[in-house]
Design an enzyme around this catalytic site. Structure first.
Site, PDB file in Angstrom:
ATOM      1  CG  HIS A   1      -6.199  64.968 -54.530  1.00  0.00           C
ATOM      2  ND1 HIS A   1      -7.083  64.063 -53.986  1.00  0.00           N
ATOM      3  CD2 HIS A   1      -4.972  64.378 -54.480  1.00  0.00           C
ATOM      4  CE1 HIS A   1      -6.406  62.986 -53.611  1.00  0.00           C
ATOM      5  NE2 HIS A   1      -5.142  63.153 -53.894  1.00  0.00           N
ATOM      6  CB  CYS A   2     -11.441  66.204 -57.532  1.00  0.00           C
ATOM      7  SG  CYS A   2     -11.668  66.994 -55.952  1.00  0.00           S
ATOM      8  CB  ILE A   3      -9.350  66.605 -62.191  1.00  0.00           C
ATOM      9  CG1 ILE A   3      -8.121  67.493 -62.014  1.00  0.00           C
ATOM     10  CG2 ILE A   3     -10.611  67.375 -61.822  1.00  0.00           C
ATOM     11  CD1 ILE A   3      -8.073  68.692 -62.993  1.00  0.00           C
TER      12      ILE A   3
END
Ligand code: KQY
Length: 364
Positions: A355-357
């Protein structure tokens, strides 16, 4: 050139849609810094490429990459992934990218939050971060979307929304003095509501144990749909994560959303605990002012850190003891989507996950 609006999104009728709403694309940014990614970022690049390919089966993917890495990145990605030159300081487009908004009439704009590398000069994860700070405006330019420059430091991983007026976040991150020390909780809430076109903020306490982002909600909990929240969970009462997740569960079960609904909380097992190995730690270049990677340190692993794509859920494979159980829960939560796992330990070693990327572009 796309416009920078002086009003707020709420004033103009814009809102951040839920991630489960239709997408027209997804952005990522290519990893390369050797003081965060081991072995010159080669294993991380393979992992990012696998995430891009998995998402590209669901929606068009654009990869932002530096000039120096352009050819390498192009060679490692299939032709259906668009590669564009956008310089960054690291590869976390959830956090330095824009938060896209819709107005319900086909209009799409984005919020460009202030960015200080997760805490600024004293407790942030690296310095400088000026290239990261310019990413959101560049992405909005490429997308032809108008821009709102928000008055607070915030990373996209620090918020989730249900698209129907509710924002989910954590006190550990948004009330951390390393982000907006001059603002009260009420003032921060006001900015969130104004810039996300929302009506209510639901505050969780701490994020995942040892999360170097100061507890981003996107590693702890997320909306499957309005009224349903997935939460990372461990039954092990000896694990510090247990008390954190229990507190989050109690707060969710006691809360209502912007429409007055209670929350159904769905538990996802925590992987691990997963520790950095000696070999992994040795592969990261030492550098002043960056987060050290030490053998034996626990990583903030969570299956909640998945990408909720247009037709696919792409989730991190982290621990063979729990990967399949997590997939089963995700399949039940998203029966209309294909659930696909990608090997993600190399992303986790850098401090985040799928999700962070990634950053979704909602359908306008
Ligand atoms: O959103 C995230 N999890 C980003 C983490 C940044 C880590 C930088 N080393």
């Amino acid at each position: 050139m796309t416009a920078t609006h002086k009003s707020t999104p709420a004033e103009d009728g814009f809102r951040m849609p839920g991630e489960f709403e239709p997408h027209s694309g997804c952005w990522m940014a290519w990893p390369e810094r050797p003081d965060n990614w081991r072995l010159g970022a080669k294993p991380a690049q393979e992992a990012y490429a696998a995430v891009a390919v998995a998402i590209a089966a669901s929606e068009p993917v654009t990869m932002a990459v530096s000039d120096g890495q352009f050819e390498n990145c192009r060679a490692l990605l299939p032709p259906e992934v668009r590669v564009v030159e956008v310089s960054t300081d690291d590869a976390w487009i959830r956090d330095h990218g824009p938060t896209f908004l819709l107005d319900g009439e086909g209009g799409r704009r984005g919020v460009d939050w202030r960015f200080n590398a997760w805490g600024g000069r004293n407790s942030g994860l690296y310095f400088p971060w000026d290239r990261d700070e310019r990413v959101a405006a560049k992405v909005l330019e490429v997308e032809g979307a108008g821009r709102y420059r928000a008055p607070i430091v915030l990373e996209g991983g620090a918020i989730h929304v249900d698209g129907e007026g509710t924002v989910l976040t954590t006190e550990e991150c948004l009330l951390n003095p390393n982000r907006n020390p001059e603002l009260s909780k009420e003032q921060i809430e006001r900015v969130l509501l104004d810039y996300l076109g929302a009506e209510k903020v639901v505050w969780l306490g701490a994020g995942v144990f040892e999360d170097e982002t100061d507890g981003h909600v996107d590693n702890l909990a997320c909306f499957a749909r309005p009224g349903v929240v997935l939460l990372t969970w461990t039954e092990d009462e000896e694990d510090p994560q247990h008390a954190i997740s229990r507190d989050a569960r109690e707060r969710l079960e006691a809360a209502t959303d912007a429409r007055g609904r209670g929350f159904e909380v769905v538990l996802l097992p925590s992987p691990g605990p997963l520790l950095i190995s000696a070999e992994e730690a040795e592969g990261v270049d030492a550098a002043e002012g960056t987060q050290p990677r030490r053998a034996g340190d626990r990583m903030a692993a969570s299956y909640v850190n998945f990408y909720l794509g247009h037709s696919r859920v792409v989730y991190p494979l982290l621990d063979p003891r729990h990967d399949e159980e997590a997939a089963g829960i995700l399949r039940r939560a998203f029966p209309e989507r294909e659930v696909v796992g990608v090997p993600a330990r190399e992303v986790l070693l850098g401090g985040g996950n799928v999700h962070c990327i990634t950053q979704q572009v909602p359908q306008g």
